[in-house]
Scaffold this motif. Sequence first.
Motif, PDB file in Angstrom:
ATOM      1  N   ALA A 126       0.831  -1.195   0.000  1.00 37.89           N
ATOM      2  CA  ALA A 126       0.000   0.000   0.000  1.00 37.89           C
ATOM      3  C   ALA A 126       0.870   1.252   0.000  1.00 37.89           C
ATOM      4  N   GLU A 127       1.995   1.214   0.704  1.00 31.02           N
ATOM      5  CA  GLU A 127       2.884   2.364   0.766  1.00 31.02           C
ATOM      6  C   GLU A 127       3.783   2.440  -0.464  1.00 31.02           C
TER       7      GLU A 127
ATOM      8  N   LEU B  78       6.758  -1.941  -5.228  1.00 30.28           N
ATOM      9  CA  LEU B  78       6.981  -3.250  -4.628  1.00 30.28           C
ATOM     10  C   LEU B  78       5.831  -4.192  -4.960  1.00 30.28           C
ATOM     11  N   GLY B  79       4.614  -3.683  -4.896  1.00 36.55           N
ATOM     12  CA  GLY B  79       3.451  -4.505  -5.241  1.00 36.55           C
ATOM     13  C   GLY B  79       3.484  -4.972  -6.681  1.00 36.55           C
ATOM     14  N   LEU B  80       3.863  -4.071  -7.592  1.00 35.17           N
ATOM     15  CA  LEU B  80       3.943  -4.450  -9.006  1.00 35.17           C
ATOM     16  C   LEU B  80       5.068  -5.446  -9.249  1.00 35.17           C
ATOM     17  N   THR B  81       6.180  -5.268  -8.547  1.00 34.99           N
ATOM     18  CA  THR B  81       7.291  -6.206  -8.682  1.00 34.99           C
ATOM     19  C   THR B  81       6.874  -7.590  -8.208  1.00 34.99           C
ATOM     20  N   LYS B  82       6.126  -7.654  -7.121  1.00 33.75           N
ATOM     21  CA  LYS B  82       5.642  -8.940  -6.619  1.00 33.75           C
ATOM     22  C   LYS B  82       4.663  -9.574  -7.594  1.00 33.75           C
ATOM     23  N   GLN B  83       3.802  -8.757  -8.208  1.00 34.64           N
ATOM     24  CA  GLN B  83       2.861  -9.280  -9.206  1.00 34.64           C
ATOM     25  C   GLN B  83       3.614  -9.857 -10.401  1.00 34.64           C
TER      26      GLN B  83
ATOM     27  N   LYS C 158       4.449  -4.508 -16.046  1.00 32.95           N
ATOM     28  CA  LYS C 158       5.707  -3.851 -16.398  1.00 32.95           C
ATOM     29  C   LYS C 158       5.459  -2.454 -16.955  1.00 32.95           C
ATOM     30  N   ALA C 159       4.384  -2.289 -17.712  1.00 29.90           N
ATOM     31  CA  ALA C 159       4.044  -0.969 -18.232  1.00 29.90           C
ATOM     32  C   ALA C 159       3.690  -0.013 -17.085  1.00 29.90           C
ATOM     33  N   SER C 160       2.928  -0.511 -16.121  1.00 28.08           N
ATOM     34  CA  SER C 160       2.576   0.320 -14.965  1.00 28.08           C
ATOM     35  C   SER C 160       3.806   0.658 -14.150  1.00 28.08           C
ATOM     36  N   LEU C 161       4.703  -0.296 -14.003  1.00 30.20           N
ATOM     37  CA  LEU C 161       5.939  -0.070 -13.262  1.00 30.20           C
ATOM     38  C   LEU C 161       6.810   0.954 -13.991  1.00 30.20           C
TER      39      LEU C 161
END
Length: 85
Positions: free
Chosen positions: A18-19, A23-28, A76-79
């Motif tokens: 959430a912060e 990190l969330g996108l990398t985990k996805q 990856k695009a969002s990241l």
Amino acid sequence: MAGLPMSSFKANTGSATAEDPKLGLTKQIRSHEVAIAELNALSPSRAVYQKNGNLFFHTTIQKAMTSEQKQIDLAKASLGKLNSS
């Protein structure tokens, strides 16, 4: 664990993503890469089910891999957008 409520553990595990959306996108991305690796390890005759909403649908390994690859590309695009801003 003793003496601490379970809600504090849930808050700690979800707060990192959430912060830090990176990190969330990398985990996805890693999760989808693992799914592709697992699909590659299956025999061609193996039944594959893909979750769509709350339901699971029978599909082919190739279609499931294509779907996972699309999810990786979107993440990856969002990241990339987050990194550039």
